[in-house]
Scaffold this motif. Structure first.
Motif, PDB file in Angstrom:
ATOM      1  N   TYR A  50       3.571 -61.823 -29.170  1.00 15.61           N
ATOM      2  CA  TYR A  50       4.178 -61.524 -27.884  1.00 15.61           C
ATOM      3  C   TYR A  50       3.075 -61.319 -26.861  1.00 15.61           C
ATOM      4  N   TRP A  51       3.198 -62.013 -25.744  1.00 15.99           N
ATOM      5  CA  TRP A  51       2.208 -61.870 -24.678  1.00 15.99           C
ATOM      6  C   TRP A  51       2.333 -60.494 -24.025  1.00 15.99           C
ATOM      7  N   THR A  52       1.210 -59.985 -23.593  1.00 17.69           N
ATOM      8  CA  THR A  52       1.200 -58.792 -22.751  1.00 17.69           C
ATOM      9  C   THR A  52       0.578 -59.165 -21.417  1.00 17.69           C
ATOM     10  N   GLY A  53       0.902 -58.412 -20.368  1.00 17.08           N
ATOM     11  CA  GLY A  53       0.365 -58.735 -19.048  1.00 17.08           C
ATOM     12  C   GLY A  53       1.321 -59.610 -18.264  1.00 17.08           C
ATOM     13  N   ASP A  54       0.971 -59.860 -17.018  1.00 17.95           N
ATOM     14  CA  ASP A  54       1.859 -60.580 -16.123  1.00 17.95           C
ATOM     15  C   ASP A  54       1.822 -62.083 -16.329  1.00 17.95           C
ATOM     16  N   GLN A  55       0.626 -62.651 -16.536  1.00 11.27           N
ATOM     17  CA  GLN A  55       0.510 -64.094 -16.639  1.00 11.27           C
ATOM     18  C   GLN A  55       0.516 -64.549 -18.083  1.00 11.27           C
ATOM     19  N   LYS A  56       1.107 -65.729 -18.314  1.00 11.68           N
ATOM     20  CA  LYS A  56       1.118 -66.309 -19.645  1.00 11.68           C
ATOM     21  C   LYS A  56       1.367 -67.807 -19.527  1.00 11.68           C
ATOM     22  N   THR A  57       0.830 -68.557 -20.465  1.00  7.16           N
ATOM     23  CA  THR A  57       1.140 -69.976 -20.533  1.00  7.16           C
ATOM     24  C   THR A  57       2.365 -70.153 -21.438  1.00  7.16           C
ATOM     25  N   PRO A  58       3.029 -71.311 -21.390  1.00  7.52           N
ATOM     26  CA  PRO A  58       4.277 -71.463 -22.159  1.00  7.52           C
ATOM     27  C   PRO A  58       4.098 -71.366 -23.668  1.00  7.52           C
ATOM     28  N   THR A  59       2.962 -71.818 -24.209  1.00  5.70           N
ATOM     29  CA  THR A  59       2.799 -71.856 -25.660  1.00  5.70           C
ATOM     30  C   THR A  59       1.465 -71.232 -26.065  1.00  5.70           C
ATOM     31  N   LYS A  60       1.429 -70.689 -27.269  1.00  5.85           N
ATOM     32  CA  LYS A  60       0.194 -70.122 -27.803  1.00  5.85           C
ATOM     33  C   LYS A  60       0.334 -69.962 -29.303  1.00  5.85           C
ATOM     34  N   LEU A  61      -0.638 -70.471 -30.064  1.00  2.00           N
ATOM     35  CA  LEU A  61      -0.649 -70.246 -31.508  1.00  2.00           C
ATOM     36  C   LEU A  61      -1.068 -68.813 -31.789  1.00  2.00           C
ATOM     37  N   PRO A  62      -0.499 -68.172 -32.797  1.00  4.61           N
ATOM     38  CA  PRO A  62      -0.949 -66.822 -33.158  1.00  4.61           C
ATOM     39  C   PRO A  62      -2.414 -66.837 -33.592  1.00  4.61           C
ATOM     40  N   ALA A  63      -3.145 -65.811 -33.216  1.00  3.46           N
ATOM     41  CA  ALA A  63      -4.557 -65.707 -33.616  1.00  3.46           C
ATOM     42  C   ALA A  63      -4.698 -65.695 -35.129  1.00  3.46           C
ATOM     43  N   GLU A  64      -3.715 -65.126 -35.835  1.00  2.00           N
ATOM     44  CA  GLU A  64      -3.789 -65.034 -37.293  1.00  2.00           C
ATOM     45  C   GLU A  64      -3.829 -66.420 -37.940  1.00  2.00           C
ATOM     46  N   ILE A  65      -3.072 -67.358 -37.388  1.00  2.00           N
ATOM     47  CA  ILE A  65      -3.074 -68.721 -37.930  1.00  2.00           C
ATOM     48  C   ILE A  65      -4.431 -69.380 -37.713  1.00  2.00           C
ATOM     49  N   ILE A  66      -4.955 -69.260 -36.497  1.00  2.00           N
ATOM     50  CA  ILE A  66      -6.245 -69.888 -36.188  1.00  2.00           C
ATOM     51  C   ILE A  66      -7.345 -69.274 -37.032  1.00  2.00           C
ATOM     52  N   LYS A  67      -7.332 -67.956 -37.169  1.00  2.00           N
ATOM     53  CA  LYS A  67      -8.331 -67.262 -37.979  1.00  2.00           C
ATOM     54  C   LYS A  67      -8.300 -67.760 -39.420  1.00  2.00           C
ATOM     55  N   LYS A  68      -7.112 -67.914 -39.973  1.00  2.00           N
ATOM     56  CA  LYS A  68      -6.971 -68.378 -41.351  1.00  2.00           C
ATOM     57  C   LYS A  68      -7.540 -69.786 -41.513  1.00  2.00           C
ATOM     58  N   ILE A  69      -7.216 -70.670 -40.581  1.00  3.05           N
ATOM     59  CA  ILE A  69      -7.731 -72.036 -40.631  1.00  3.05           C
ATOM     60  C   ILE A  69      -9.250 -72.059 -40.523  1.00  3.05           C
ATOM     61  N   LEU A  70      -9.791 -71.278 -39.596  1.00  2.00           N
ATOM     62  CA  LEU A  70     -11.244 -71.249 -39.405  1.00  2.00           C
ATOM     63  C   LEU A  70     -11.964 -70.727 -40.645  1.00  2.00           C
TER      64      LEU A  70
ATOM     65  N   PRO B  97      -8.317 -80.476 -28.418  1.00  2.54           N
ATOM     66  CA  PRO B  97      -8.097 -81.435 -27.334  1.00  2.54           C
ATOM     67  C   PRO B  97      -7.007 -81.032 -26.349  1.00  2.54           C
ATOM     68  N   PHE B  98      -6.175 -80.063 -26.711  1.00  2.76           N
ATOM     69  CA  PHE B  98      -5.092 -79.594 -25.836  1.00  2.76           C
ATOM     70  C   PHE B  98      -5.211 -78.069 -25.736  1.00  2.76           C
ATOM     71  N   LEU B  99      -6.103 -77.597 -24.910  1.00  3.50           N
ATOM     72  CA  LEU B  99      -6.566 -76.206 -24.951  1.00  3.50           C
ATOM     73  C   LEU B  99      -5.504 -75.195 -24.539  1.00  3.50           C
ATOM     74  N   GLY B 100      -4.683 -75.540 -23.547  1.00  8.63           N
ATOM     75  CA  GLY B 100      -3.622 -74.615 -23.129  1.00  8.63           C
ATOM     76  C   GLY B 100      -4.163 -73.258 -22.715  1.00  8.63           C
ATOM     77  N   SER B 101      -3.726 -72.207 -23.387  1.00  8.40           N
ATOM     78  CA  SER B 101      -4.137 -70.836 -23.072  1.00  8.40           C
ATOM     79  C   SER B 101      -5.558 -70.528 -23.505  1.00  8.40           C
ATOM     80  N   GLY B 102      -6.176 -71.440 -24.269  1.00  9.95           N
ATOM     81  CA  GLY B 102      -7.533 -71.223 -24.755  1.00  9.95           C
ATOM     82  C   GLY B 102      -7.605 -70.486 -26.074  1.00  9.95           C
ATOM     83  N   GLN B 103      -6.472 -70.346 -26.753  1.00  6.23           N
ATOM     84  CA  GLN B 103      -6.420 -69.507 -27.949  1.00  6.23           C
ATOM     85  C   GLN B 103      -7.401 -69.968 -29.039  1.00  6.23           C
TER      86      GLN B 103
END
Length: 239
Positions: A162-182, A195-201
């Motif tokens: 869940y996003w916190t703060g006022d601004q947010k992009t429409p989509t974002k992968l959970p950090a837990e998924i990216i961390k696991k892959i890395l 190649p499709f950075l979006g929110s920069g997650q």
């Protein structure tokens, strides 16, 4: 990606447009619409295979022989993702299912509450994978079950963030998924590309985990948002 030299990237993690006329509105994602940054660039369904094959050709070119790629997709146009991966020359290693905690309820079909994640490589004989970076080979649960076996099953139950703060992009992968892959497919100092950075997650998590990062985003507001997150180090990844 055309400006990136060949065989330079260790890992690609990306969540490309799904060609489903996506709109992250309050009605279907329980978000205040005025806080969601507009500009999400969707692809027409009839053009999706061609679009996918084009970017995958570049991804294959810039990936190292030892490198891997994880591509997220919904089910709607999954066939185009799979066909483009085969046609481009990638070797499929796993078809991972990401099960999240809520989906869109409809009256005439089952609830969709998962995404697909296709794990592929450029050269199977040189592919790098680190099987015991998260759990030791002999680590057990309190019930005596193998921890690393459970963690490496191909169905991942990971909650959306869940996003916190006022601004947010429409989509974002959970950090837990990216961390696991890395952790499984890279090491510190490796170059991770989205190649499709979006929110920069992907870039943010890569930075927090000591990886170098590269990403592209054609929506100026999203690029600025991602750059702000990276510059301010506002996201910390839990150990």
């Amino acid at each position: 990606m055309q400006d990136v030299a060949a065989n330079k990237i260790d890992l690609i993690v990306t969540d490309p447009p799904f060609a489903i006329d996506f709109k992250a509105t309050k009605q279907n994602y329980n978000r205040t619409a005025s806080r969601v940054m507009q500009g999400y660039n969707e692809i027409k369904q009839k053009d999706y295979y061609e679009f996918t094959a084009r970017w995958m050709e570049q991804a294959f070119r810039i990936l190292k022989e030892s490198g891997s790629m994880y591509v997220f997709s919904g089910w709607n146009n999954l066939k185009d993702i799979l066909n483009a991966l085969d046609d481009t020359g990638f070797t499929t290693i796993n078809h991972i299912i990401w099960k999240y905690q809520f989906g869109v309820v409809t009256s005439k079909k089952f609830v969709t509450s998962h995404y697909h994640c296709i794990y592929v490589c450029k050269n199977e004989k040189k592919r790098r994978f680190y099987p015991y970076t998260r759990f030791g080979k002999n680590e057990k649960t309190a019930e005596g079950r193998s921890l690393h076996y459970k963690d490496k099953e191909d169905v991942w139950n990971i909650k959306r963030e869940y996003w916190t703060g006022d601004q947010k992009t429409p989509t974002k992968l959970p950090a837990e998924i990216i961390k696991k892959i890395l952790e499984y497919s890279s090491k510190e100092g490796d170059v991770v590309c989205d190649p499709f950075l979006g929110s920069g997650q992907v870039a943010v998590v890569s930075k927090m985990m000591g990886r170098r990062y590269l990403g592209f985003e054609i929506v100026k507001r999203y690029h600025q948002f991602a750059k702000k997150r990276l510059d301010e180090n506002i996201y910390r990844v839990k150990a």
